[in-house]
Design an enzyme around this catalytic site. Sequence first.
Site, PDB file in Angstrom:
ATOM      1  N   GLU A   1     101.163  13.512 -80.129  1.00  0.00           N
ATOM      2  CA  GLU A   1     101.306  14.135 -79.762  1.00  0.00           C
ATOM      3  C   GLU A   1     101.485  13.144 -77.807  1.00  0.00           C
ATOM      4  O   GLU A   1     102.125  12.723 -76.901  1.00  0.00           O
ATOM      5  CB  GLU A   1     100.528  15.095 -78.729  1.00  0.00           C
TER       6      GLU A   1
ATOM      7  N   ASP B   1      93.624  14.845 -80.935  1.00  0.00           N
ATOM      8  CA  ASP B   1      92.655  15.670 -79.930  1.00  0.00           C
ATOM      9  C   ASP B   1      91.906  15.051 -79.259  1.00  0.00           C
ATOM     10  O   ASP B   1      92.075  14.991 -77.595  1.00  0.00           O
ATOM     11  CB  ASP B   1      92.068  16.352 -80.909  1.00  0.00           C
TER      12      ASP B   1
END
Length: 390
Positions: free
Chosen positions: A274, A19
Site C-alpha cells: 500500500e 502496517d
Amino acid sequence: MSVQKRWDLFCHVVDNLGDIGFAWRLARQLVAEQAQQVRLFLDDFAAFAHICPQVQPKAAEQTIAGVQIVQWARQSQATPGDVVIELFGCNLSEAYIAQIAKARIPPVWLNLEHLSAEGWVDHHHLKPSPQPGGIVKHFFYPGFTAETGGLLRERGLTQQRDAWQMQPAARRIALRTLGLPPPPEHALTVLLFSYARPQLDGWLSAMAADPRPTALWVCPGPSLQAISAWLDMDLLNGQVTSRGSLTICAVPYVAQERFDELLWAADVCIVRGEDSFVRAQWAAKPFIWHIYPQEDGAHHRKIDAFLDRYLADAERELRDAVIHLWAAWNRGLDLAPAWTGFIDHLPALRRHAASWARQLEARPDLATQLVDAVARLRGERTTVPVANKG
Ligand code: TRH
C-alpha cells in the site's frame, strides 16, 4: 493550524512492513505538519527497525521524530488521548476500551482502513459504527476520490522530488550512500520491491540478453531469493553481480525518509502493498503494482478498480501495455513479452505518470483530512480542507 490534541495510534503488524510503514509516516506527519501530540502503540519492533534504524526494540517508551513510541502491552494502563486511531481494524485491549467508555469527554475513535480504489469506499468513508456501551467509532477510508480521506503526502513533497531530480549529483550521492555502483551509461534502472512470484527467470534472461543495459535494484525480501536461484548464487545485501546486459544490486534496507530516493532514481518502479504503491505514484514514475494477494481473489478487483481510474484518459496502446504487464506480474505469468511492450512505451508512460500525480495532488492529503474530520466530529469545525500544494 489545528488545535493541538493528544492522538493515540495503534499499529498491529500483521506481516511485512506496510502496517508500520503507514503508521510511521502518518505519525511523523501529524507531529511535523499538524503540530499534534502523537503516541504510537506498536507490537512489532523488529519490523519497525528495518525502516527506522534508530529504534530501541526493548525500550518501553521512546521518542523519535517527536512521536512517542510505546510497547503495545502498555495500552492497558494508558489513559486514552483525545483521538484514537485503530489502524487497519486492529483490536484494542478491553482495558483500553473500558477507559474510552469512562472518559468524561469521549475521544474521537476512528478505524483507519486499507486503501482501495473501488467505488463502495466513497459511501463508507466517515460512516459511524456504534459500539457496545453507546460509544461510536467511525470508519476512515483513504482513497483516490474527493469522497474519501485521500492519500498520505508530505507537505512540499513534489517540490522536493523535482529539486532532487534536477540535480544529477543527488542521485549519484544517494546511490553511493546505499553502496550501489553508478549504473552503466544509458542503462534502464529498475527498482524491485515485490512479493514472491513464480516465473522471474524469463524476465531476467530477457534483460540479460537485451542490447540495452539494465540495472536492477532489488530490495530485501522474497524476490532476492528468486533472483539468487536464477543467478545460482546467494546474492547478499549490498552485493552486485552481472549477467550479460543485466547488473543486479541487492539494496539493503533504507530508512523510510530515504525510501523515496530509490523510486526517484529509478526509471521503472516495481512496488507492492500500500505505502510503496502510493509512493511510486508520488514519484511520478512508470510502475507495476504487485498487490498484496488475498485468498478470495479480492485483490484482482482492487487492481481493476485502480486501473480504471489510473488509465481513464490513457491512449489505447498505453492502456494495453500497462494492463498486460500488471496482469502478467500479478497472475504469475511469463513476463518477458509484456515487459518489452511496457518498456517500448516508457516516454508516454512517464508523461502519463506525471499527469496522474498532478491530478492526485489537487486533493487534500490524508493527514490534513484526518485532522479536519476529527475537528468536525468534535463539532469544532464545519469546513472541508483544501489541497496543500506539493
Ligand atoms: O511491506 P508491504 O508488503 O506491506 C503490507 C503488509 O503486508 C500489510 O499487512 C498489508 O496489509 C499491506 O501490505 C497491503 O508493502 P508496503 O505497504 O509498500 O510497505 C512497505 C513499507 O516499507 C513502506 O513504508 C516503505 C518501507 N520501506 C522502507 O522504508 N525501506 C526499505 O528499504 C523498504 C524495502 C521499504
